[in-house]
Design an enzyme around this catalytic site. Structure first.
Site, PDB file in Angstrom:
ATOM      1  N   GLU A  93       0.896  -1.000  -0.268  1.00 50.05           N
ATOM      2  CA  GLU A  93       0.008   0.003  -0.548  1.00 50.05           C
ATOM      3  C   GLU A  93       0.739   1.179  -0.122  1.00 50.05           C
ATOM      4  OE1 GLU A  93      -3.399  -0.329  -0.597  1.00 50.05           O
ATOM      5  OE2 GLU A  93      -3.752  -2.608   0.296  1.00 50.05           O
ATOM      6  N   HIS A 135      -3.045   2.311   7.879  1.00 48.83           N
ATOM      7  CA  HIS A 135      -3.822   1.931   7.697  1.00 48.83           C
ATOM      8  C   HIS A 135      -4.101   0.675   8.518  1.00 48.83           C
ATOM      9  CE1 HIS A 135      -6.438  -0.376   5.028  1.00 48.83           C
ATOM     10  NE2 HIS A 135      -5.817  -1.718   5.239  1.00 48.83           N
ATOM     11  N   HIS A 169      -7.454  -2.499  10.012  1.00 52.07           N
ATOM     12  CA  HIS A 169      -8.737  -3.462   9.902  1.00 52.07           C
ATOM     13  C   HIS A 169      -9.470  -3.410  11.099  1.00 52.07           C
ATOM     14  CE1 HIS A 169      -6.450  -5.626   6.434  1.00 52.07           C
ATOM     15  NE2 HIS A 169      -6.464  -4.963   5.511  1.00 52.07           N
ATOM     16  N   GLU A 226     -16.584  12.638  22.586  1.00 56.23           N
ATOM     17  CA  GLU A 226     -15.783  13.360  22.320  1.00 56.23           C
ATOM     18  C   GLU A 226     -16.207  13.414  20.634  1.00 56.23           C
ATOM     19  OE1 GLU A 226     -12.563  12.498  25.286  1.00 56.23           O
ATOM     20  OE2 GLU A 226     -14.379  14.087  26.603  1.00 56.23           O
ATOM     21  N   HIS A 286     -13.437  -3.035   3.711  1.00 60.88           N
ATOM     22  CA  HIS A 286     -12.208  -3.037   3.826  1.00 60.88           C
ATOM     23  C   HIS A 286     -11.190  -2.354   5.355  1.00 60.88           C
ATOM     24  CE1 HIS A 286      -7.652  -3.515   2.309  1.00 60.88           C
ATOM     25  NE2 HIS A 286      -6.992  -2.998   3.140  1.00 60.88           N
TER      26      HIS A 286
HETATM   27  O1  2HA Z   1      -1.251  -5.110   3.526  1.00 60.98           O
HETATM   28  O2  2HA Z   1      -4.150  -4.232   4.849  1.00 60.98           O
HETATM   29  O3  2HA Z   1      -4.826  -3.138   2.192  1.00 60.98           O
HETATM   30  C1  2HA Z   1      -2.161  -5.407   4.334  1.00 60.98           C
HETATM   31  C2  2HA Z   1      -3.469  -4.439   3.681  1.00 60.98           C
HETATM   32  C3  2HA Z   1      -3.637  -4.631   2.174  1.00 60.98           C
HETATM   33 ZN    ZN Z   2      -5.820  -3.379   4.730  1.00 58.88          ZN
END
Ligand code: 2HA
Ligand code: ZN
Length: 271
Positions: free
Chosen positions: A116, A139, A141, A169, A210
């Site tokens: 990414e 990033h 999840h 908040e 995602h």
């Molecule tokens: O690198 O989360 O979006 C692993 C991820 C890809």
């Molecule tokens: Zn990801």
């Protein structure tokens, strides 16, 4: 020269990835972090004239020429960063052509930066234009944020509004709201460009079904943004199937934003 493993930025990467893993947000190779470093700080630990190898990035990052980043590795697990930073992390510098990364440390087993990287570097470019102090792109999840993506409309105003309603908040922590992208194929320049476009306006961008991107001046600020969205999403997921009896009103959210003096997305409230 000081030992790189004692560098504060390596410690921050180790602690943050471990923390995110334990929160259950970054299963397997999920998630990635890039953190722009001060050249003078890195020079205390590494000889900046020693390039281990060069790696093409596949896109043009001219505004970042000469900039140094510590970045999680592709295919690597957040779970393993703490015990083996030199294989799971790398320090790269964007070369004079803008399209090559010079490896200064890490990715020891021959690996490379996260798949990414386009979304990360393009987001850095976009955020630096609006906030010259931006340093971190993250990033992840997060479980409830992702769950909420399946049961809530993926609309920026509606999603931000729901999140703001879930914790007092929230509007103070992310008054700029949450940008939303639809489901898209990840790991390419296209999603990178779409993310960066949103980052001109938002420090938080949901990748539909995602995960989430966050950007900030420090690791704490960036982590805190994602953590606050995730907390709000958790409250939502704990209550969405039950009748709502009480809510934080839009007039109260406005009161909060004004009391704390934050510039908020007035168009995301119905006043
Ligand atoms: O690198 O989360 O979006 C692993 C991820 C890809
Ligand atoms: Zn990801």
């Amino acid at each position: 020269m000081k030992d790189i493993l004692t560098a504060p930025f390596v410690k921050e990467m180790k602690n943050t990835t471990a923390n995110m893993y334990r929160l259950g947000w970054d299963e397997r190779n999920g998630g990635n972090i890039s953190y722009m470093l001060d050249e003078s700080e890195v020079a205390e630990y590494l000889d900046l004239s020693q390039v281990i190898r060069t790696i093409p990035t596949g896109f043009d990052a001219k505004p970042l020429i000469g900039k140094i980043f510590i970045v999680t590795g592709t295919g690597k697990y957040f779970k393993n960063v703490q015990d083996d930073p030199e294989n799971n992390l790398g320090i790269i510098r964007i070369a004079a052509d803008g399209t090559t990364a010079e490896l200064l440390w890490g990715y020891k087993d021959g690996g490379k930066f996260t798949s990414e990287l386009p979304a990360h570097l393009m987001s850095h470019m976009a955020r630096l234009k609006v906030d010259p102090e931006n340093r971190v792109v993250m990033h992840s999840h997060p479980t409830n944020t992702l769950a909420m993506n399946f049961v809530h409309e993926l609309d920026e105003k509606k999603l931000t509004h729901t999140l703001w309603e879930m914790c007092t908040e929230c509007i103070v922590v992310f008054p700029d709201g949450v940008g939303v992208l639809p489901w898209m194929l990840c790991g390419n320049n296209q999603i990178g460009q779409a993310t960066a476009k949103k980052m001109e306006e938002f420090r938080l961008v949901i990748w539909g079904m995602h995960g989430i991107y966050g950007a900030g001046k420090t690791m704490d600020e960036t982590f805190g943004l994602i953590e606050t969205v995730e907390k709000a999403a958790q409250i939502y997921m704990l209550t969405a199937h039950m009748p709502r009896i009480n809510t934080i009103k839009d007039s109260e959210m406005m009161e909060l934003a004004e009391a704390f003096g934050v510039e908020y997305r007035k168009d995301f409230l119905d006043l």
